[in-house]
Write a protein that holds these residues in place. Structure first.
Motif, PDB file in Angstrom:
ATOM      1  N   HIS A  51     -37.107 110.656  78.948  1.00  0.00           N
ATOM      2  CA  HIS A  51     -36.020 110.326  77.809  1.00  0.00           C
ATOM      3  C   HIS A  51     -35.245 109.288  77.748  1.00  0.00           C
ATOM      4  O   HIS A  51     -35.122 108.266  77.446  1.00  0.00           O
ATOM      5  N   ARG A  52     -33.979 109.119  78.980  1.00  0.00           N
ATOM      6  CA  ARG A  52     -33.759 108.009  79.262  1.00  0.00           C
ATOM      7  C   ARG A  52     -34.103 107.461  80.362  1.00  0.00           C
ATOM      8  O   ARG A  52     -32.975 106.840  81.437  1.00  0.00           O
ATOM      9  N   GLY A  53     -35.425 107.560  80.539  1.00  0.00           N
ATOM     10  CA  GLY A  53     -35.948 106.306  81.480  1.00  0.00           C
ATOM     11  C   GLY A  53     -37.639 106.571  81.238  1.00  0.00           C
ATOM     12  O   GLY A  53     -37.861 106.741  80.744  1.00  0.00           O
ATOM     13  N   THR A  54     -37.870 106.346  82.845  1.00  0.00           N
ATOM     14  CA  THR A  54     -39.589 106.447  82.695  1.00  0.00           C
ATOM     15  C   THR A  54     -40.379 106.895  83.790  1.00  0.00           C
ATOM     16  O   THR A  54     -39.581 106.675  84.604  1.00  0.00           O
ATOM     17  N   ARG A  60     -30.919 108.730  85.401  1.00  0.00           N
ATOM     18  CA  ARG A  60     -29.703 110.350  85.220  1.00  0.00           C
ATOM     19  C   ARG A  60     -29.509 110.651  84.887  1.00  0.00           C
ATOM     20  O   ARG A  60     -28.576 110.450  83.472  1.00  0.00           O
ATOM     21  N   VAL A  61     -29.308 112.835  84.209  1.00  0.00           N
ATOM     22  CA  VAL A  61     -29.200 112.756  83.130  1.00  0.00           C
ATOM     23  C   VAL A  61     -28.647 114.560  84.282  1.00  0.00           C
ATOM     24  O   VAL A  61     -28.858 114.630  85.241  1.00  0.00           O
ATOM     25  N   SER A 142     -30.840 101.475  83.668  1.00  0.00           N
ATOM     26  CA  SER A 142     -31.351 102.940  83.243  1.00  0.00           C
ATOM     27  C   SER A 142     -32.004 102.945  81.681  1.00  0.00           C
ATOM     28  O   SER A 142     -30.489 102.858  80.914  1.00  0.00           O
ATOM     29  N   GLU A 143     -33.198 102.571  81.108  1.00  0.00           N
ATOM     30  CA  GLU A 143     -34.129 103.374  79.765  1.00  0.00           C
ATOM     31  C   GLU A 143     -34.498 103.966  79.879  1.00  0.00           C
ATOM     32  O   GLU A 143     -35.270 103.291  80.615  1.00  0.00           O
ATOM     33  N   GLY A 144     -34.654 104.811  78.281  1.00  0.00           N
ATOM     34  CA  GLY A 144     -36.054 105.134  78.434  1.00  0.00           C
ATOM     35  C   GLY A 144     -36.121 105.527  76.956  1.00  0.00           C
ATOM     36  O   GLY A 144     -35.987 104.692  75.920  1.00  0.00           O
TER      37      GLY A 144
END
Length: 185
Positions: A51-54, A60-61, A142-144
């Motif tokens: 979701h928020r990374g690859t 980090r969640v 971070s990005e997803g």
């Protein structure tokens, strides 16, 4: 009348949201209530590959960690059991279901048992604790598929503030990530 009920009444259950489930309710609900659990604290110690990374660069969640004497406030949703197919997919990256007692803060039932998704140490996406500046840099960059990791953090911090819930771990990360990104609070 206040009382204690089981987490299941036929085909329904309560689910406790402490992170994105507070602000992103993308499933049908039958009822909602402000709620609190004891002995747990929010921490950005879980990786997000989906979701928020690859997989190559996880974000980090949140997860919950045991923390005696701590209270974690969130939102409880009463849902039909078929909603768990959606929630299990949404929380698939290292999370497991737990059943814990919840204190209902604005509902006719004062306590109930609810389902909570927790990612514990040892799961494949576990990142664990790190210095706060390191976590902030990680989140800021971070990005997803669901967007920037920072958006997840900021939306959560804003939702907690709207509920007058103080969470220093979340708020300190929010301040530091905003500063790194040149954003104002």
């Amino acid at each position: 009348m206040h009382g204690t009920v089981s987490d299941t009444d036929g085909d329904r259950a309560w689910v406790f949201g402490y992170g994105s489930l507070i602000y992103k309710v993308d499933f049908p609900i039958l009822d909602r209530a402000e709620a609190r659990i004891d002995g747990w604290a929010r921490r950005f110690w879980q990786g997000s590959h989906d979701h928020r990374g690859t997989p190559e660069s996880p974000g980090r969640v949140l997860t919950l960690v045991r923390s005696p004497g701590t209270r974690c406030r969130g939102v409880a949703y009463r849902v039909s059991h078929e909603v768990f197919d959606h929630l299990d997919h949404r929380e698939k990256n290292g999370y497991a279901r737990y059943r814990l007692p919840m204190e209902m803060l604005d509902h006719e039932v004062s306590t109930t048992e609810g389902v909570i998704y927790v990612a514990e140490e040892g799961n494949p996406a576990w990142l664990g604790p790190a210095p706060i500046d390191e976590m902030a840099r990680h989140i800021a960059t971070s990005e997803g598929p669901s967007g920037p990791n920072a958006d997840y953090l900021h939306r959560l911090a804003d939702a907690l503030r709207e509920r007058d819930e103080v969470d220093e771990h979340v708020f300190e990360l929010d301040r530091r990530v905003r500063a790194l990104r040149g954003e104002s609070a």
